[in-house]
Write a protein that holds these residues in place. Sequence first.
Motif, mmCIF file in Angstrom:
data_model
loop_
_atom_site.group_PDB
_atom_site.id
_atom_site.type_symbol
_atom_site.label_atom_id
_atom_site.label_comp_id
_atom_site.label_asym_id
_atom_site.label_seq_id
_atom_site.Cartn_x
_atom_site.Cartn_y
_atom_site.Cartn_z
ATOM 1 N N TRP A 238 5.762 -5.115 10.003
ATOM 2 C CA TRP A 238 5.106 -3.950 9.398
ATOM 3 C C TRP A 238 4.919 -4.146 7.893
ATOM 4 O O TRP A 238 3.845 -3.861 7.353
ATOM 5 C CB TRP A 238 5.949 -2.695 9.655
ATOM 6 C CG TRP A 238 5.442 -1.490 8.925
ATOM 7 C CD1 TRP A 238 4.465 -0.633 9.331
ATOM 8 C CD2 TRP A 238 5.867 -1.033 7.636
ATOM 9 N NE1 TRP A 238 4.251 0.337 8.377
ATOM 10 C CE2 TRP A 238 5.101 0.110 7.328
ATOM 11 C CE3 TRP A 238 6.815 -1.474 6.721
ATOM 12 C CZ2 TRP A 238 5.250 0.816 6.142
ATOM 13 C CZ3 TRP A 238 6.962 -0.763 5.537
ATOM 14 C CH2 TRP A 238 6.201 0.362 5.257
ATOM 15 N N VAL A 239 5.952 -4.634 7.216
ATOM 16 C CA VAL A 239 5.851 -4.870 5.773
ATOM 17 C C VAL A 239 4.703 -5.831 5.470
ATOM 18 O O VAL A 239 3.868 -5.589 4.590
ATOM 19 C CB VAL A 239 7.179 -5.425 5.221
ATOM 20 C CG1 VAL A 239 7.000 -5.931 3.788
ATOM 21 C CG2 VAL A 239 8.259 -4.346 5.247
ATOM 22 N N GLY A 240 4.640 -6.950 6.217
ATOM 23 C CA GLY A 240 3.604 -7.945 5.959
ATOM 24 C C GLY A 240 2.202 -7.409 6.175
ATOM 25 O O GLY A 240 1.319 -7.598 5.325
ATOM 26 N N LEU A 241 1.977 -6.702 7.287
ATOM 27 C CA LEU A 241 0.636 -6.222 7.590
ATOM 28 C C LEU A 241 0.213 -5.095 6.657
ATOM 29 O O LEU A 241 -0.948 -5.035 6.223
ATOM 30 C CB LEU A 241 0.568 -5.756 9.050
ATOM 31 C CG LEU A 241 0.673 -6.874 10.097
ATOM 32 C CD1 LEU A 241 0.665 -6.289 11.507
ATOM 33 C CD2 LEU A 241 -0.468 -7.874 9.928
ATOM 34 N N THR A 242 1.134 -4.192 6.345
ATOM 35 C CA THR A 242 0.779 -3.081 5.451
ATOM 36 C C THR A 242 0.520 -3.575 4.035
ATOM 37 O O THR A 242 -0.443 -3.154 3.380
ATOM 38 C CB THR A 242 1.892 -2.021 5.452
ATOM 39 O OG1 THR A 242 2.214 -1.658 6.794
ATOM 40 C CG2 THR A 242 1.441 -0.778 4.705
ATOM 41 N N ALA B 3 -8.011 -0.784 4.329
ATOM 42 C CA ALA B 3 -7.699 0.637 4.468
ATOM 43 C C ALA B 3 -7.201 0.953 5.874
ATOM 44 O O ALA B 3 -6.272 1.751 6.057
ATOM 45 C CB ALA B 3 -8.934 1.479 4.137
ATOM 46 N N ALA B 4 -7.813 0.309 6.888
ATOM 47 C CA ALA B 4 -7.376 0.537 8.272
ATOM 48 C C ALA B 4 -5.945 0.051 8.474
ATOM 49 O O ALA B 4 -5.146 0.706 9.167
ATOM 50 C CB ALA B 4 -8.324 -0.172 9.237
ATOM 51 N N LEU B 5 -5.598 -1.091 7.886
ATOM 52 C CA LEU B 5 -4.217 -1.576 7.994
ATOM 53 C C LEU B 5 -3.252 -0.628 7.299
ATOM 54 O O LEU B 5 -2.132 -0.409 7.778
ATOM 55 C CB LEU B 5 -4.115 -2.972 7.379
ATOM 56 C CG LEU B 5 -4.742 -4.115 8.181
ATOM 57 C CD1 LEU B 5 -4.681 -5.414 7.390
ATOM 58 C CD2 LEU B 5 -4.050 -4.280 9.523
ATOM 59 N N MET B 6 -3.666 -0.051 6.167
ATOM 60 C CA MET B 6 -2.815 0.918 5.482
ATOM 61 C C MET B 6 -2.581 2.152 6.349
ATOM 62 O O MET B 6 -1.457 2.659 6.450
ATOM 63 C CB MET B 6 -3.440 1.310 4.146
ATOM 64 C CG MET B 6 -3.441 0.219 3.093
ATOM 65 S SD MET B 6 -4.375 0.677 1.603
ATOM 66 C CE MET B 6 -3.387 2.060 0.987
ATOM 67 N N VAL B 7 -3.650 2.644 6.988
ATOM 68 C CA VAL B 7 -3.504 3.821 7.860
ATOM 69 C C VAL B 7 -2.585 3.503 9.037
ATOM 70 O O VAL B 7 -1.675 4.281 9.361
ATOM 71 C CB VAL B 7 -4.883 4.285 8.364
ATOM 72 C CG1 VAL B 7 -4.727 5.360 9.439
ATOM 73 C CG2 VAL B 7 -5.715 4.822 7.207
ATOM 74 N N ALA B 8 -2.822 2.357 9.676
ATOM 75 C CA ALA B 8 -1.980 1.978 10.813
ATOM 76 C C ALA B 8 -0.524 1.817 10.393
ATOM 77 O O ALA B 8 0.394 2.256 11.093
ATOM 78 C CB ALA B 8 -2.502 0.672 11.431
ATOM 79 N N GLY B 9 -0.306 1.209 9.223
ATOM 80 C CA GLY B 9 1.059 1.052 8.729
ATOM 81 C C GLY B 9 1.711 2.386 8.424
ATOM 82 O O GLY B 9 2.895 2.589 8.707
ATOM 83 N N GLY B 10 0.954 3.303 7.847
ATOM 84 C CA GLY B 10 1.507 4.617 7.553
ATOM 85 C C GLY B 10 1.889 5.380 8.805
ATOM 86 O O GLY B 10 2.969 5.978 8.882
ATOM 87 N N VAL B 11 1.015 5.340 9.816
ATOM 88 C CA VAL B 11 1.316 6.034 11.072
ATOM 89 C C VAL B 11 2.540 5.417 11.743
ATOM 90 O O VAL B 11 3.424 6.122 12.242
ATOM 91 C CB VAL B 11 0.084 5.983 12.006
ATOM 92 C CG1 VAL B 11 0.443 6.503 13.397
ATOM 93 C CG2 VAL B 11 -1.068 6.792 11.415
ATOM 94 N N LEU B 12 2.604 4.084 11.750
ATOM 95 C CA LEU B 12 3.745 3.407 12.384
ATOM 96 C C LEU B 12 5.053 3.741 11.674
ATOM 97 O O LEU B 12 6.084 3.970 12.309
ATOM 98 C CB LEU B 12 3.511 1.901 12.379
ATOM 99 C CG LEU B 12 4.491 1.060 13.202
ATOM 100 C CD1 LEU B 12 4.415 1.447 14.674
ATOM 101 C CD2 LEU B 12 4.209 -0.422 13.026
ATOM 102 N N ALA B 13 5.009 3.776 10.335
ATOM 103 C CA ALA B 13 6.223 4.114 9.585
ATOM 104 C C ALA B 13 6.654 5.553 9.858
ATOM 105 O O ALA B 13 7.847 5.851 9.930
ATOM 106 C CB ALA B 13 5.996 3.899 8.090
ATOM 107 N N ALA B 14 5.682 6.449 9.984
ATOM 108 C CA ALA B 14 6.017 7.847 10.241
ATOM 109 C C ALA B 14 6.603 8.041 11.633
ATOM 110 O O ALA B 14 7.474 8.889 11.839
ATOM 111 C CB ALA B 14 4.774 8.724 10.072
ATOM 112 N N VAL B 15 6.143 7.243 12.615
ATOM 113 C CA VAL B 15 6.580 7.422 13.993
ATOM 114 C C VAL B 15 7.855 6.631 14.291
ATOM 115 O O VAL B 15 8.820 7.147 14.863
ATOM 116 C CB VAL B 15 5.450 7.008 14.964
ATOM 117 C CG1 VAL B 15 5.944 7.028 16.410
ATOM 118 C CG2 VAL B 15 4.251 7.931 14.798
#
Length: 214
Positions: free
Chosen positions: A31-35, A162-174
């Motif tokens: 997650w860290v790497g992709l975000t 931006a899409a990777l940031m959104v996906a990373g944010g959702v994953l971190a929240a869940v």
Amino acid sequence: MTGPHDTGGPDGPRDTARAAGRGRGRELWTWVGLTALGCALVLFAATRAWITVRAGHPAGVPGGAGADPAAPTGGELAPVLTPLALAGLAGVVAALASKGFARRVVGALLTVCGLGAGLATWLAVAGDAPAGWLREHDALRGLGSFSWDVVAAWPALSGLGAALMVAGGVLAAVRGPRWAGMSDRYERAPAGGRREVAGDRALWDALDRGDDPT
């Protein structure tokens, strides 16, 4: 009598927990790497020229002589891109340093940053936005007419980031609260150290009393 696949021994649950912890650790660092990659893509794309400009006939200059106006970068067309990407990188660090509910909050903020970067990317090249920027910043230098083309690679790269940031944010929240925090290892180490010190002290006390500790 136990079968060959019996895991009821004392090391079974411990090994299972250890394997689960390694899996969560891999998930965290993936997650860290992709975000962080998503934030870096937005930052890099923002430094590139997003449009090419072709000049027409400059006002008052016969024959169309004159240089083409300088093409603006993505960061100039959308000034919020760089701050949002930097905020996303700060969010990655904050997610590593936090845990539990705080990590959910960080994930939500990362999601907002990614959505903002995606919207800014789209608005920067939508419709007549580039022409409006050129006129507003007096970049045309008296040109009577001009045309422009979008360099699609850079807005696309920014959109991917931006899409990777959104996906990373959702994953971190869940899933973020399940990941270990940076401080967990240091919080566990002293407890083990205290147990070792206590065991050594008991050994020396036994020797002082003349007991055989073995």
